[in-house]
Design an enzyme around this catalytic site. Structure first.
Site, PDB file in Angstrom:
ATOM      1  N   ASP A  41       0.955  -0.804  -0.209  1.00  0.00           N
ATOM      2  CA  ASP A  41       0.085  -0.343  -0.093  1.00  0.00           C
ATOM      3  C   ASP A  41       1.119   1.465  -0.011  1.00  0.00           C
ATOM      4  OD1 ASP A  41       0.886   1.216   3.580  1.00  0.00           O
ATOM      5  OD2 ASP A  41      -0.077  -1.122   3.350  1.00  0.00           O
ATOM      6  N   ASP A  83       0.577   3.503   2.420  1.00  0.00           N
ATOM      7  CA  ASP A  83       0.336   4.286   3.809  1.00  0.00           C
ATOM      8  C   ASP A  83      -0.770   4.954   3.508  1.00  0.00           C
ATOM      9  OD1 ASP A  83       1.749   3.848   6.386  1.00  0.00           O
ATOM     10  OD2 ASP A  83       2.376   5.790   6.111  1.00  0.00           O
TER      11      ASP A  83
END
Length: 290
Positions: free
Chosen positions: A210, A212
């Site tokens: 991802d 973040d």
């Protein structure tokens, strides 16, 4: 020349290594407690290997409760010479996209609730972690990833946070913009420090799941999205690891970067003042010196 034994610490989503032959799950007791799980031993391309699921099968340990000292001691006790950490991470860089791998070479340690050393009162030691990963081992991981067709980035700074919550937006922006971190995770510290104290070569392969929370187009981190990426990353991780024995070989010369001699000048406590009880606990970690 001694023999190579590869140890793999599998992070979130990587709980087994089905490519090993002569597979046996073994229980290892250590003076530092029980490891995260039993350790899977076997061989691959004639090279002995050991696999330890960092969170335990079924993911029972949070990042803060992983028994890091027991894990590293257990691998050293089994004869492991080279440790490859495989772990999920968030990315602070647009070009380090979900599904990519990063061969980490630096860390910023923001953890605070973990035991970070094998040494202490009764035997004081200071090892250098200026360069916390082994360049030789990192290069092998990079080559294995490329051979497996994985999009991989050479070098990066891993921000180790305590967790288990993900970052606030303010933290994410600070780590990315002010501190210059490239990826963020919760498990490589104090693992890398302990591996250095145990004189083990250590390489970190961070698997991006991802962005973040800093990225304006991706919003907050959602665990459902992470789990979806984890599945694909786990398959890639196994493909990478399966190529390492051929790259590292069965024979092993001393580490050219001195990882396996990190304690040569690190112990400061005079021999006659060392605590016998602590020295007994250090039998695997620092056995050649104690």
């Amino acid at each position: 020349m001694s023999g190579t034994m590869i140890g793999v610490i599998g992070g979130s989503g990587v709980y087994d290594l089905d490519t090993l032959t002569d597979r046996t799950w073994v229980a290892v007791e250590t003076p530092w407690g029980t490891p995260s799980d039993q350790i899977l031993t076997g061989t691959l391309d004639g090279v002995p290997m050991a696999f330890l699921p960092r969170h335990g099968r079924g993911h029972v340990h949070s990042p803060s409760t992983v028994p890091y000292r027991a894990n590293i001691d257990a691998l050293k006790r089994l004869g492991v010479t080279d440790v490859i950490s495989v772990s999920a991470c968030g990315s602070f860089r647009e070009e380090m996209a979900p599904g990519d791998f990063v061969v980490v070479d630096q860390f910023i340690d923001r953890t605070f609730a973990r035991e970070k050393s094998f040494f202490g009162t009764g035997c004081v030691a200071h090892v250098s972690v200026a360069h916390p990963t082994c360049p030789r081992l990192g290069a092998a991981c990079l080559a294995a990833a490329r051979d497996a067709g994985i999009t991989v980035h050479e070098g990066g700074t891993y921000l180790a946070m305590e967790g288990p919550q993900f970052s606030t937006l303010a933290e994410s922006r600070m780590y990315r913009e002010s501190w210059g971190a490239d990826v963020i995770g919760m498990t490589n510290m104090p693992e890398a420090k302990l591996a250095r104290e145990a004189e083990l070569c250590y390489a970190s392969v961070a698997m991006v799941t991802d962005y973040d929370s800093w990225h304006p187009d991706h919003g907050a981190v959602e665990i459902t999205d992470i789990v979806r990426v984890l599945t694909g990353n786990a398959d890639k991780a196994r493909a990478l690891v399966s190529r390492l024995p051929a790259l590292l070989g069965a024979g092993r010369a001393p580490c050219p970067h001195g990882c396996d001699r990190a304690l040569d000048h690190a112990l400061l406590t005079a021999p006659d003042r060392r605590d016998p009880a602590l020295m007994a606990r250090l039998d695997a970690v620092a056995g050649r010196l104690v």
